[in-house]
Motif scaffolding. Sequence first.
Motif, short mmCIF file in Angstrom:
data_model
loop_
_atom_site.label_atom_id
_atom_site.label_comp_id
_atom_site.label_asym_id
_atom_site.label_seq_id
_atom_site.Cartn_x
_atom_site.Cartn_y
_atom_site.Cartn_z
N ASN A 1 10.19 86.43 -38.91
CA ASN A 1 10.99 86.04 -38.11
C ASN A 1 11.85 84.97 -37.74
OD1 ASN A 1 10.09 88.54 -36.48
ND2 ASN A 1 8.16 87.46 -36.07
N ARG A 2 11.69 84.25 -39.18
CA ARG A 2 12.44 83.04 -39.11
C ARG A 2 13.73 82.92 -39.48
NH1 ARG A 2 8.85 79.89 -43.54
NH2 ARG A 2 8.86 82.12 -44.53
N ILE A 3 14.09 84.26 -39.92
CA ILE A 3 15.56 84.70 -40.18
C ILE A 3 16.32 85.47 -39.21
CG2 ILE A 3 17.06 86.05 -41.88
CD1 ILE A 3 14.60 85.82 -43.85
N SER A 4 17.43 84.53 -38.67
CA SER A 4 18.03 85.09 -37.42
C SER A 4 18.72 86.52 -37.53
CB SER A 4 18.75 84.08 -36.94
OG SER A 4 20.09 83.66 -37.89
N ASN A 5 19.39 86.50 -38.62
CA ASN A 5 20.40 87.69 -38.75
C ASN A 5 19.72 88.87 -39.76
OD1 ASN A 5 22.31 86.76 -36.97
ND2 ASN A 5 23.01 85.27 -38.75
N GLU A 6 18.60 88.79 -40.28
CA GLU A 6 18.00 89.72 -41.16
C GLU A 6 16.61 89.58 -41.13
OE1 GLU A 6 18.19 88.54 -45.62
OE2 GLU A 6 20.20 88.12 -44.78
N ILE A 7 15.80 90.61 -41.49
CA ILE A 7 14.37 90.73 -41.54
C ILE A 7 14.05 91.17 -43.06
CG2 ILE A 7 12.57 92.10 -41.14
CD1 ILE A 7 13.82 92.80 -38.39
N THR A 8 13.25 90.35 -43.67
CA THR A 8 12.92 90.57 -45.14
C THR A 8 11.57 90.99 -45.16
OG1 THR A 8 14.07 88.49 -45.68
CG2 THR A 8 12.43 89.29 -47.17
N TYR A 9 11.41 91.92 -45.92
CA TYR A 9 9.98 92.61 -45.97
C TYR A 9 9.53 92.49 -47.37
CZ TYR A 9 11.18 95.02 -41.61
OH TYR A 9 11.43 95.46 -40.41
N TYR A 10 8.37 92.38 -47.79
CA TYR A 10 7.79 92.49 -48.79
C TYR A 10 6.29 93.05 -48.70
CZ TYR A 10 11.28 88.99 -50.57
OH TYR A 10 12.02 88.27 -51.18
N LYS A 11 6.23 94.07 -49.70
CA LYS A 11 5.16 94.61 -49.67
C LYS A 11 3.89 93.74 -50.28
CE LYS A 11 3.22 98.99 -51.70
NZ LYS A 11 1.80 98.42 -52.11
N THR A 12 2.56 93.87 -49.58
CA THR A 12 1.61 93.34 -49.91
C THR A 12 0.99 93.47 -51.40
OG1 THR A 12 0.68 93.24 -47.61
CG2 THR A 12 -0.95 92.52 -49.25
N PRO A 13 0.87 92.81 -52.18
CA PRO A 13 0.24 93.00 -53.57
C PRO A 13 -1.21 93.81 -53.52
CG PRO A 13 1.10 90.79 -53.43
CD PRO A 13 0.75 91.24 -52.07
N GLU A 14 -1.02 95.02 -54.35
CA GLU A 14 -2.22 95.65 -54.47
C GLU A 14 -3.30 95.02 -55.69
OE1 GLU A 14 -3.61 100.29 -55.35
OE2 GLU A 14 -1.80 99.84 -55.14
N LEU A 15 -4.24 94.70 -55.38
CA LEU A 15 -5.17 94.20 -56.40
C LEU A 15 -5.80 95.51 -57.05
CD1 LEU A 15 -7.52 91.44 -54.23
CD2 LEU A 15 -6.30 91.21 -56.23
N ILE A 16 -5.86 95.15 -58.40
CA ILE A 16 -6.37 96.42 -59.18
C ILE A 16 -7.87 96.15 -59.73
CG2 ILE A 16 -6.00 97.50 -61.42
CD1 ILE A 16 -2.83 96.95 -60.89
#
Length: 204
Positions: free
Chosen positions: A6-21
Amino acid sequence: DYFKDNRISNEITYYKTPELISVSMEGNGLRVKWAPVDGISTYRVYRKTVGVEGTKFIDVSDVTLYNSNSDPDTGDWGPVESGKTYTYTVRCIDASGIVSEYESNLLRHLYLDVPAPATISATSNSVTFTWNAVVGADAYKIYRKDVDHEGWFLVGTVGGNIVDYKDTNDIREGQEYNYTVRASKEGVDSDFDVTGLSILTPTP
């Protein structure tokens, strides 16, 4: 799960949570593996010692981490210790410092040092093998390799307070025998010295 920044005013950044193997014993350390996340080159791995307050972390660029018993103690990170159990989780960090959520499925594993073979001696019908004690071990499993077997096979198990084994099982004169050992605790086995110690039994 994805992280919304939510710190980015004009865009939303998504990152997938890394999956432990997986986390597994490998030599004198624990190997942790997780799945890569697109667009990410840095991962923050967190480690907690079971029964001890506090969490340590380290940033790495690979999708695997080897946490050995000789890692330097930096305060934020440190070596694994024999007989202790650790839990691991991971999150990713992008170039601007935005981080994903933690992997909630923590992986847990006990660590045991590899027992170091110490001495070996023989008569024409027995071999005595010793090794150095491992902190936290409640048993040791002794393995043998000889001309009649292609690989290591289990010849005996002793308690955690014993560091020697006398093998009289089908020992013949003038034959070479090779021994190694694993430490064990609560059903979890350490890795082992792949070279071991060998000896040629005497001929009377």
